[in-house]
Write a protein that holds these residues in place. Structure first.
Motif, PDB file in Angstrom:
ATOM      1  N   UNK A  35     -18.206 -24.028  18.526  1.00 25.03           N
ATOM      2  CA  UNK A  35     -19.398 -23.204  18.833  1.00 25.03           C
ATOM      3  C   UNK A  35     -19.472 -23.080  20.428  1.00 25.03           C
ATOM      4  N   UNK A  36     -19.713 -22.075  20.696  1.00 29.03           N
ATOM      5  CA  UNK A  36     -20.033 -21.484  22.078  1.00 29.03           C
ATOM      6  C   UNK A  36     -21.277 -20.815  22.183  1.00 29.03           C
ATOM      7  N   UNK A  37     -22.066 -21.522  23.208  1.00 27.46           N
ATOM      8  CA  UNK A  37     -23.272 -20.742  23.487  1.00 27.46           C
ATOM      9  C   UNK A  37     -23.311 -20.080  24.855  1.00 27.46           C
ATOM     10  N   UNK A  38     -23.494 -18.744  24.667  1.00 25.64           N
ATOM     11  CA  UNK A  38     -23.555 -17.869  25.988  1.00 25.64           C
ATOM     12  C   UNK A  38     -24.778 -17.354  26.389  1.00 25.64           C
ATOM     13  N   UNK A  39     -25.209 -17.675  27.642  1.00 22.20           N
ATOM     14  CA  UNK A  39     -26.489 -17.261  28.202  1.00 22.20           C
ATOM     15  C   UNK A  39     -26.149 -15.908  28.923  1.00 22.20           C
ATOM     16  N   UNK A  40     -26.412 -14.958  28.475  1.00 22.99           N
ATOM     17  CA  UNK A  40     -26.183 -13.460  28.866  1.00 22.99           C
ATOM     18  C   UNK A  40     -26.809 -13.094  29.822  1.00 22.99           C
ATOM     19  N   UNK A  41     -25.940 -12.344  30.869  1.00 19.85           N
ATOM     20  CA  UNK A  41     -26.614 -11.561  31.845  1.00 19.85           C
ATOM     21  C   UNK A  41     -27.388 -10.480  31.149  1.00 19.85           C
ATOM     22  N   UNK A  42     -28.619  -9.772  31.892  1.00 17.22           N
ATOM     23  CA  UNK A  42     -29.304  -8.770  31.222  1.00 17.22           C
ATOM     24  C   UNK A  42     -28.472  -7.351  31.145  1.00 17.22           C
ATOM     25  N   UNK A  43     -27.493  -7.428  32.108  1.00 15.04           N
ATOM     26  CA  UNK A  43     -26.671  -5.933  32.077  1.00 15.04           C
ATOM     27  C   UNK A  43     -25.413  -6.341  31.199  1.00 15.04           C
ATOM     28  N   UNK A  44     -25.433  -5.651  30.130  1.00 11.43           N
ATOM     29  CA  UNK A  44     -24.353  -5.840  29.078  1.00 11.43           C
ATOM     30  C   UNK A  44     -23.630  -4.432  28.731  1.00 11.43           C
ATOM     31  N   UNK A  45     -22.437  -4.398  28.429  1.00  8.44           N
ATOM     32  CA  UNK A  45     -21.644  -3.211  28.129  1.00  8.44           C
ATOM     33  C   UNK A  45     -21.578  -2.798  26.859  1.00  8.44           C
ATOM     34  N   UNK A  46     -22.023  -3.535  25.839  1.00  6.96           N
ATOM     35  CA  UNK A  46     -22.259  -3.280  24.459  1.00  6.96           C
ATOM     36  C   UNK A  46     -23.674  -3.259  24.016  1.00  6.96           C
ATOM     37  N   UNK A  47     -23.739  -2.642  23.058  1.00 11.94           N
ATOM     38  CA  UNK A  47     -25.177  -2.568  22.434  1.00 11.94           C
ATOM     39  C   UNK A  47     -25.271  -3.549  21.604  1.00 11.94           C
ATOM     40  N   UNK A  48     -26.091  -4.776  21.914  1.00  7.91           N
ATOM     41  CA  UNK A  48     -26.069  -6.235  21.133  1.00  7.91           C
ATOM     42  C   UNK A  48     -26.746  -5.571  19.805  1.00  7.91           C
ATOM     43  N   UNK A  49     -27.859  -4.846  19.566  1.00 13.51           N
ATOM     44  CA  UNK A  49     -28.500  -4.548  18.730  1.00 13.51           C
ATOM     45  C   UNK A  49     -27.506  -3.937  17.472  1.00 13.51           C
ATOM     46  N   UNK A  50     -26.434  -3.416  17.853  1.00 10.57           N
ATOM     47  CA  UNK A  50     -25.657  -2.675  16.879  1.00 10.57           C
ATOM     48  C   UNK A  50     -24.302  -3.388  16.442  1.00 10.57           C
ATOM     49  N   UNK A  51     -24.546  -4.837  16.875  1.00  6.68           N
ATOM     50  CA  UNK A  51     -23.197  -5.722  16.793  1.00  6.68           C
ATOM     51  C   UNK A  51     -23.495  -6.463  15.375  1.00  6.68           C
ATOM     52  N   UNK A  52     -22.698  -6.139  14.420  1.00  8.78           N
ATOM     53  CA  UNK A  52     -23.161  -7.291  13.119  1.00  8.78           C
ATOM     54  C   UNK A  52     -22.489  -8.414  13.345  1.00  8.78           C
ATOM     55  N   UNK A  53     -23.091  -9.516  12.664  1.00  8.79           N
ATOM     56  CA  UNK A  53     -22.620 -10.879  12.598  1.00  8.79           C
ATOM     57  C   UNK A  53     -21.314 -10.895  12.068  1.00  8.79           C
TER      58      UNK A  53
END
Length: 347
Positions: free
Chosen positions: A259-277
């Motif tokens: 398991x990997x837990x990643x605390x994300x930066x505010x600036x992302x280069x993918x649209x997280x809302x559109x990434x399916x599990x």
């Protein structure tokens, strides 16, 4: 600095000892050389800057920009070597190169231009966006990341498989004279490094719960940092028994994931809302913490990117398009014979 860059396959990374993974001195510096001057005057560079109306050249330029995007997350401080997926190396050598056009030399020149300028030019980014109908595999998110500035990791050699291997060798198998300090030395060597981990499965992303504010003494700074988005991912080791059947006919259980837990930066280069599990991703960030045995990993200041399985893209560019493109000529290496390939695997 040599104008030749070598792409190293990650399958060979495990041969490195810990002392070879990181650069103990200053990172490599890229400066204009003869190759760069010739490239600046080339017709291909003009197409990168101004675009092209030729359908064949659009494939060539789009294919080279696709490769540049795939290299972007792995640019590192260790040395002048750069990672490109072996399938893409093969495509570069066979689909984007021919006796008339040294595609590998042009890709190297493009990468050097980005490293010298310390960013991808806006003109190149605009050209890549315009050519997406001819290059559907191009990842504009990775190119936008590169356009915001080159930000090298410590070493692309530090993969999760290598990290687990080094833990086994340096901690688990440490002899009695070193056992008491092995864990601390391992942590000093590997933790707090900028890394890229690929081949991960996306599980979910949730906003962390806001902590109750602590009472501050007069004069103490107030921590107003908003709760970050936490991405949950998992990495599965290669299953050596994937095609095996147990003696009772049941499928053999696959290895336990990390398991990997990643605390994300505010600036992302993918649209997280559109990434399916279940989407395959790579994560880029600071290796912050782990549990003994590398059974769990935490990253901070992380950014997510798509991590395509390139074995599912058998043709990046039609070799006939490369042969038919009037811009795909040798304006870099003069009259010297074109050497096959150009990317190597050296140790």
């Amino acid at each position: 600095m040599r104008p030749v860059l070598l792409a190293l396959a990650l399958v060979l990374v495990s041969q490195h000892a810990s002392a070879q993974i990181f650069n103990p001195g200053a990172p490599p510096s890229f400066k204009d050389a003869e190759l760069d001057k010739r490239f600046a005057k080339s017709k291909l560079n003009q197409a990168l800057t101004n675009g092209t109306q030729d359908a064949n050249c659009a494939q060539v330029v789009g294919g080279l920009m696709t490769l540049l995007g795939e290299t972007a997350p792995y640019i590192h401080k260790r040395d002048e070597n750069f990672y490109l997926d072996p399938v893409l190396v093969q495509a570069l050598n066979t689909q984007l190169s021919n006796p008339r056009f040294p595609g590998t030399a042009y890709f190297i020149a493009m990468l050097r231009r980005v490293l010298i300028d310390q960013k991808l030019s806006q003109d190149w980014l605009d050209t890549a966006a315009a050519l997406t109908p001819y290059a559907p595999a191009v990842d504009l998110g990775k190119l936008r990341f590169l356009a915001d500035g080159v930000n090298p990791i410590d070493s692309f050699l530090l993969t999760l498989p290598l990290l687990r291997e080094r833990y086994e060798i340096e901690v688990v198998r440490a002899n009695a004279t070193a056992a008491s300090t092995a864990e601390a030395l391992f942590r000093d060597t590997y933790v707090d490094r900028e890394v890229v981990f690929g081949g991960l499965e996306f599980l979910d992303a949730l906003r962390e719960k806001k902590k109750k504010p602590k009472k501050k003494k007069r004069g103490e700074p107030v921590d107003d940092e908003p709760p970050a988005l936490i991405a949950r991912l998992v990495w599965y080791p290669v299953n050596p028994n994937a095609n095996s059947i147990s003696m009772f006919g049941a499928p053999v259980e696959k290895p336990k994931g990390v398991p990997i837990s990643a605390r994300l930066k505010e600036q992302q280069y993918v649209n997280l809302d559109q990434i399916p599990k279940g989407t395959r991703l790579l994560v880029r960030g600071r290796f912050w913490e782990y549990k003994k045995g590398i059974t769990e990993v935490e990253l901070r200041d992380a950014q997510l990117f798509l991590d395509r399985d390139w074995s599912q893209f058998p043709v990046l560019v039609d070799p006939n398009a490369t042969a038919a493109c009037p811009l795909a000529i040798n304006e870099l290496t003069g009259t010297a014979p074109v050497q096959p390939g150009g990317f190597g695997q050296s140790r």
